[in-house]
Motif scaffolding. Structure first.
Motif, PDB file in Angstrom:
ATOM      1  N   ALA A  81      68.972  46.014  45.213  1.00 40.46           N
ATOM      2  CA  ALA A  81      68.116  46.292  46.370  1.00 40.46           C
ATOM      3  C   ALA A  81      66.869  47.061  45.944  1.00 40.46           C
ATOM      4  N   GLU A  82      67.054  48.039  45.074  1.00 44.36           N
ATOM      5  CA  GLU A  82      65.923  48.832  44.597  1.00 44.36           C
ATOM      6  C   GLU A  82      64.942  47.970  43.813  1.00 44.36           C
ATOM      7  N   SER A  83      65.504  47.025  43.010  1.00 42.79           N
ATOM      8  CA  SER A  83      64.657  46.129  42.232  1.00 42.79           C
ATOM      9  C   SER A  83      63.845  45.219  43.146  1.00 42.79           C
ATOM     10  N   ALA A  84      64.503  44.724  44.238  1.00 39.09           N
ATOM     11  CA  ALA A  84      63.800  43.854  45.180  1.00 39.09           C
ATOM     12  C   ALA A  84      62.660  44.602  45.871  1.00 39.09           C
ATOM     13  N   ARG A  85      62.939  45.868  46.281  1.00 36.51           N
ATOM     14  CA  ARG A  85      61.900  46.667  46.917  1.00 36.51           C
ATOM     15  C   ARG A  85      60.747  46.935  45.946  1.00 36.51           C
ATOM     16  N   ALA A  86      61.098  47.213  44.708  1.00 39.48           N
ATOM     17  CA  ALA A  86      60.058  47.485  43.710  1.00 39.48           C
ATOM     18  C   ALA A  86      59.206  46.241  43.459  1.00 39.48           C
ATOM     19  N   SER A  87      59.869  45.059  43.429  1.00 38.14           N
ATOM     20  CA  SER A  87      59.139  43.812  43.198  1.00 38.14           C
ATOM     21  C   SER A  87      58.181  43.525  44.345  1.00 38.14           C
ATOM     22  N   ALA A  88      58.666  43.735  45.598  1.00 38.65           N
ATOM     23  CA  ALA A  88      57.814  43.498  46.763  1.00 38.65           C
ATOM     24  C   ALA A  88      56.631  44.447  46.766  1.00 38.65           C
ATOM     25  N   SER A  89      56.899  45.720  46.435  1.00 42.64           N
ATOM     26  CA  SER A  89      55.827  46.708  46.396  1.00 42.64           C
ATOM     27  C   SER A  89      54.815  46.365  45.307  1.00 42.64           C
ATOM     28  N   ALA A  90      55.328  45.924  44.149  1.00 43.93           N
ATOM     29  CA  ALA A  90      54.443  45.563  43.041  1.00 43.93           C
ATOM     30  C   ALA A  90      53.588  44.352  43.408  1.00 43.93           C
ATOM     31  N   ALA A  91      54.193  43.364  44.121  1.00 45.39           N
ATOM     32  CA  ALA A  91      53.450  42.174  44.528  1.00 45.39           C
ATOM     33  C   ALA A  91      52.338  42.537  45.495  1.00 45.39           C
ATOM     34  N   GLU A  92      52.625  43.441  46.443  1.00 40.93           N
ATOM     35  CA  GLU A  92      51.621  43.860  47.410  1.00 40.93           C
ATOM     36  C   GLU A  92      50.489  44.617  46.721  1.00 40.93           C
ATOM     37  N   ALA A  93      50.860  45.525  45.815  1.00 39.84           N
ATOM     38  CA  ALA A  93      49.847  46.281  45.090  1.00 39.84           C
ATOM     39  C   ALA A  93      48.988  45.371  44.231  1.00 39.84           C
ATOM     40  N   SER A  94      49.640  44.386  43.597  1.00 42.05           N
ATOM     41  CA  SER A  94      48.912  43.464  42.738  1.00 42.05           C
ATOM     42  C   SER A  94      47.923  42.628  43.540  1.00 42.05           C
ATOM     43  N   ALA A  95      48.340  42.160  44.738  1.00 42.99           N
ATOM     44  CA  ALA A  95      47.450  41.375  45.582  1.00 42.99           C
ATOM     45  C   ALA A  95      46.239  42.191  46.005  1.00 42.99           C
ATOM     46  N   SER A  96      46.473  43.452  46.365  1.00 41.57           N
ATOM     47  CA  SER A  96      45.376  44.322  46.783  1.00 41.57           C
ATOM     48  C   SER A  96      44.415  44.596  45.634  1.00 41.57           C
ATOM     49  N   GLU A  97      44.962  44.831  44.452  1.00 43.81           N
ATOM     50  CA  GLU A  97      44.120  45.093  43.288  1.00 43.81           C
ATOM     51  C   GLU A  97      43.268  43.878  42.933  1.00 43.81           C
ATOM     52  N   ARG A  98      43.880  42.676  42.998  1.00 39.08           N
ATOM     53  CA  ARG A  98      43.125  41.459  42.690  1.00 39.08           C
ATOM     54  C   ARG A  98      42.009  41.244  43.710  1.00 39.08           C
ATOM     55  N   ALA A  99      42.299  41.547  44.993  1.00 40.25           N
ATOM     56  CA  ALA A  99      41.279  41.402  46.031  1.00 40.25           C
ATOM     57  C   ALA A  99      40.110  42.347  45.780  1.00 40.25           C
ATOM     58  N   ASP A 100      40.435  43.590  45.406  1.00 46.00           N
ATOM     59  CA  ASP A 100      39.371  44.560  45.109  1.00 46.00           C
ATOM     60  C   ASP A 100      38.523  44.099  43.929  1.00 46.00           C
ATOM     61  N   GLU A 101      39.187  43.581  42.902  1.00 44.44           N
ATOM     62  CA  GLU A 101      38.473  43.113  41.724  1.00 44.44           C
ATOM     63  C   GLU A 101      37.569  41.930  42.064  1.00 44.44           C
ATOM     64  N   PHE A 102      38.106  41.031  42.922  1.00 42.52           N
ATOM     65  CA  PHE A 102      37.310  39.861  43.292  1.00 42.52           C
ATOM     66  C   PHE A 102      36.103  40.273  44.120  1.00 42.52           C
ATOM     67  N   GLU A 103      36.293  41.200  45.052  1.00 41.22           N
ATOM     68  CA  GLU A 103      35.186  41.700  45.862  1.00 41.22           C
ATOM     69  C   GLU A 103      34.125  42.345  44.974  1.00 41.22           C
ATOM     70  N   ALA A 104      34.584  43.140  44.017  1.00 41.30           N
ATOM     71  CA  ALA A 104      33.648  43.825  43.136  1.00 41.30           C
ATOM     72  C   ALA A 104      32.857  42.839  42.285  1.00 41.30           C
ATOM     73  N   SER A 105      33.507  41.735  41.891  1.00 44.99           N
ATOM     74  CA  SER A 105      32.827  40.752  41.060  1.00 44.99           C
ATOM     75  C   SER A 105      31.803  39.936  41.859  1.00 44.99           C
ATOM     76  N   VAL A 106      32.021  39.808  43.166  1.00 38.15           N
ATOM     77  CA  VAL A 106      31.110  39.031  44.012  1.00 38.15           C
ATOM     78  C   VAL A 106      29.782  39.759  44.192  1.00 38.15           C
ATOM     79  N   SER A 107      29.850  41.030  44.546  1.00 41.42           N
ATOM     80  CA  SER A 107      28.622  41.784  44.786  1.00 41.42           C
ATOM     81  C   SER A 107      28.890  43.274  44.664  1.00 41.42           C
ATOM     82  N   ALA A 108      27.948  44.001  44.112  1.00 43.53           N
ATOM     83  CA  ALA A 108      28.118  45.440  43.931  1.00 43.53           C
ATOM     84  C   ALA A 108      28.032  46.189  45.249  1.00 43.53           C
ATOM     85  N   ASP A 109      27.296  45.637  46.238  1.00 44.20           N
ATOM     86  CA  ASP A 109      27.120  46.331  47.518  1.00 44.20           C
ATOM     87  C   ASP A 109      27.961  45.715  48.634  1.00 44.20           C
ATOM     88  N   THR A 110      29.020  44.982  48.267  1.00 42.99           N
ATOM     89  CA  THR A 110      29.860  44.321  49.267  1.00 42.99           C
ATOM     90  C   THR A 110      30.497  45.327  50.215  1.00 42.99           C
TER      91      THR A 110
END
Length: 218
Positions: A81-110
């Motif tokens: 159960a702990e592993s499943a929660r950690a995986s879900a949390s990691a997936a959510e964090a990873s998605a957010s980080e990728r979105a931030d990186e993509f936004e930053a790559s599109v424009s500096a003043d986004t």
């Protein structure tokens, strides 16, 4: 007439019958002992055979077994159960980080433009005055690093330079809003077009779709 043996000489006594009797007696005793030994060995079970017959398998103690196995099973379930929660949390964090990186790559003043769009829509009633000036199309995930993103196209159909702000909701299959994003563009000249990205920070599952909620020209 047999001559008389000379005096003073005696014939040796014959001892064969006595020796023979002694040998016979010894043989008899030996045979009897062997017979007794064979009888004893055949009648008495061997030590190994005796242990095999007397030993019986002992039934396992069911209460002890359950106590010993319950704790490891609970521990494994907890770890899973702990592993499943950690995986879900990691997936959510990873998605957010990728979105931030993509936004930053599109424009500096986004981020600044998006914050300005959010502020501009605070007092807007209804869907705004620029719904016909804004369109939106999906962006393939293969081009965004797996991030859910839509391209928002602004068209200034007026004769003056204008700023635009839009609200995009990311909704699930039932229409429930999972995330709201604000996208804007500034100083768009008359007759010109501009494209910006509405990017979701939610994990890949459940699947979401982008919906244009408000569009304002100001």
């Amino acid at each position: 007439m047999n001559p008389m043996p000379p005096r003073g000489k005696r014939r040796p006594a014959r001892r064969r019958p006595a020796v023979s009797a002694a040998l016979t007696l010894a043989a008899t005793v030996t045979a009897a002992a062997a017979l007794v030994s064979c009888s004893t060995d055949s009648d008495a079970p061997s030590a190994e055979g005796s242990r095999t017959v007397s030993e019986r398998p002992t039934a396992p103690d069911s209460s002890s077994f359950s106590e010993k196995t319950a704790s490891p099973l609970k521990s494994q379930a907890s770890e899973a159960a702990e592993s499943a929660r950690a995986s879900a949390s990691a997936a959510e964090a990873s998605a957010s980080e990728r979105a931030d990186e993509f936004e930053a790559s599109v424009s500096a003043d986004t981020e600044r433009a998006n914050q300005a769009a959010k502020d501009a829509l605070k007092d807007v009633d209804g869907r705004g005055n620029a719904m016909s000036d804004v369109s939106m199309t999906g962006k393939p995930r293969s081009e965004t690093g797996g991030v859910l993103a839509s391209v928002v196209t602004f068209t200034n159909r007026t004769d003056k330079t204008a700023d635009f702000a839009v609200q995009v909701d990311f909704v699930d299959s039932s229409g429930k809003t999972a995330e709201t994003r604000y996208v804007g563009t500034e100083n768009l000249e008359p007759g010109k077009r501009a494209q910006r990205y509405a990017i979701s920070h939610e994990p890949p599952e459940p699947k979401l779709s982008a919906k244009l909620v408000k569009a304002q020209r100001y």
